[in-house]
Design an enzyme around this catalytic site. Sequence first.
Site, short mmCIF file in Angstrom:
data_model
loop_
_atom_site.label_atom_id
_atom_site.label_comp_id
_atom_site.label_asym_id
_atom_site.label_seq_id
_atom_site.Cartn_x
_atom_site.Cartn_y
_atom_site.Cartn_z
CD GLU A 104 -3.37 -0.60 1.88
OE1 GLU A 104 -2.80 -0.61 3.33
OE2 GLU A 104 -4.38 -1.63 2.06
CD GLU B 51 -3.56 -6.83 3.06
OE1 GLU B 51 -4.06 -5.72 3.68
OE2 GLU B 51 -2.71 -5.93 3.23
C1 GLA Z 1 -3.42 -2.92 5.34
C2 GLA Z 1 -2.88 -3.06 5.50
C3 GLA Z 1 -2.01 -4.60 5.86
C4 GLA Z 1 -2.83 -3.92 7.77
C5 GLA Z 1 -4.11 -4.27 7.02
C6 GLA Z 1 -5.25 -3.64 8.30
O1 GLA Z 1 -4.97 -3.17 4.28
O2 GLA Z 1 -1.94 -3.98 4.17
O3 GLA Z 1 -1.00 -4.70 6.29
O4 GLA Z 1 -2.50 -3.01 8.00
O5 GLA Z 1 -4.88 -3.00 6.14
O6 GLA Z 1 -6.74 -4.25 7.76
#
Ligand code: GLA
Length: 700
Positions: free
Chosen positions: A185, A336
Amino acid sequence: MACRLRSAGLALTLALAPTLIVAALCPATGPAAAQSGNDAPPSLPLGAAWYPEQWPESRWDADLQLMEDAHLHVVRVGEFAWSTIEPEEGHYDLDWLVRAVRLAEKHHIAVVIGTPTDAPPAWLTAAHPETLHVDAEGRPAEHGNRRQFNYASPEYRKFCAAIAEQLARHFGHDPDVIGWQIGNEYTDESFDPATRRQFEEWLKRKYGTLDALNRAWVTAYWSQTYDRWEEISLPAAGGNPGLLLDHRRFVSDTWRDFQQVQIDVIRKYADPRQFITTNIGGLGWSDNWDHYEITKPLDLAAWDDYVGEGHLNVARNAAMHDFVRGWKRENFWVMETQPGSVNWAPVNTTLDAGETRAMAWQAIGHGAEAVLYWQWRDALNGQEQYHGALVGPDGAPLPIYAEVGRIGREFELAAPALKGTKPVGQVALLVSYDSRWAIDFQPHNRNYDQLEVLLGTYRPLRDEQLTVDIVSADSSLDSYKLVFAPSLNVISQDLAAHLLGYVQAGGHLVLGPRSGMKDEHNALNIQRQPGPLAAPLGGRVEQYYALDGAVPVAGTLGSGSASLWAEQLSANAPDVDVLLRYGKSNGWLDHQPAMITRRVGKGSITYLGAVLDPELMRKVVAWATDDAQLKAEFPAVPASVEVCRRLDADHAVFVLLNHGTAQAHVALPSTMSDVLHDGRRVTSVDLEPQGVVVLTTDER
Ligand code: GLA
């Protein structure tokens, strides 16, 4: 997991769409195969983020067994593990990760390696403080969180390349490693002096001379004229709109270059069958940088799909999937998603029982090829102890585990039917980062939310059961009869020519409020709105008004109201039709056109100058879809039911989701096979609340 096609896979996968790499690498052999221990995982993997470095090795096998039992077929590992992989500068330890991958193989679980470059170790930033980013207030970041690095630092990129090389040398030919995720991210930019100098060089390359830059940004305004390149600062707190827009483009290019360093290294050592992606956060809609630019060099787009507080916002989440699919105009991964709840929302509510399943299937319906939960199990310490997970601190399943297991089993069942299919948009919504940035720099009405305006068009289109693509305004539009551009603020001469070409060839273009106000330098278009498209439209915006209340609107399409924004239009050509007019309001808008349309070439251009209430917007959309002769393949369904359609050359797969709280009955347009129930033949289906049905047609 030893996928049988593996050795032949190199050449084969190259010829395929990137999102189908996993499918090609490991073709589905049917649910029975997965159950009976066949070593090929299904092509629609469910998975989780797994951080073996946080647990004793003696525990790994039990975790992987639980994953296998829940029908998980992919893990993402390595991300954030820099201090374990390279405990000291230049000393790498990857043996543990090799052992983790081998154990995953034993449990028929494929692996995506995340490069750990989002979380540099303490030794690195302590010895090389220039690798830390500096925030807009001039404060350098500190160790102890993640994302503390400076994305523009050449020194940091060298460390990233070195660790990516080690990983790629170890796993680039590993049969169980199917892909790579670069970093995590991309988020924080940097305002340090060295990055400012890079911006200066970027501007020099773009403009050549300061004169050209001064002209483009109209710096005579407020004596902003620059005499030396060094006078241009990184805009930490506002500035000239031309400067702000170029800075966003610089940030996008800098992240792209940061990413490219790792792509180059991984590509050098890794088999072409292994995809390279990154996971894009910000709930999909973030605009720190241009998502089209960043995903261009990647093999597939992947995003992190979180609800946060509350419940699934059906239209918003659906639109985000369609938007993500538009980044590369291909199916994508949900890298995710939340197993019930997160830890970062104001109130971290949990999705209702069944809602996680509906959310996973919504992703598939809109083009996901994989769904991974974040995360398998919370670290015993660290900043995310409260986050949702599949197993508890004791290593035993949490309540959500059973629901996830059901999804995994269903993905196995549906994989053969979904293989090779994708959503095919019947209508497109256009977006551009230039326009989004330009409006957000100067919203003029703080309540003007571009995503909400976009959803104002998206919702009625989806309620007509149409498949919607959300794509970049400059992409090819040939396949669409109808295109909406809700807030296309920046329309350059080139973009105008592109859109006009589409219309002349027979396309129907509906421009929304705020369109065409600016050129590519974020300067006002001299033709007024919609800029270079005012002449073909045969009309223009005489004046725009930020509204603090409702304004009546009526015409041949119906009646209702405008709020937030209203543009007083004029029709200057005899063949322009006025479809809607404002009623009595501020005197300026009274009885003036609010929506006009004109036939142009073989198509039409329509301009809607207001944000309309949902009912009137529904009528506008119905008029536009009629005019463009668009028809859904599915008849009307109860309001709580979402219909998603994926196609291949021969058949259609429909994913039906009941997001409501009551049972819903749906009569089907033809006899179909119920994929999750042994392919039984059905002419209607009943969906429980949060219910999911997957149907396939015999042929199209
Ligand atoms: C983001 C990050 C993860 C984690 C999630 C928690 O998407 O990529 O590492 O911190 O948030 O929701």
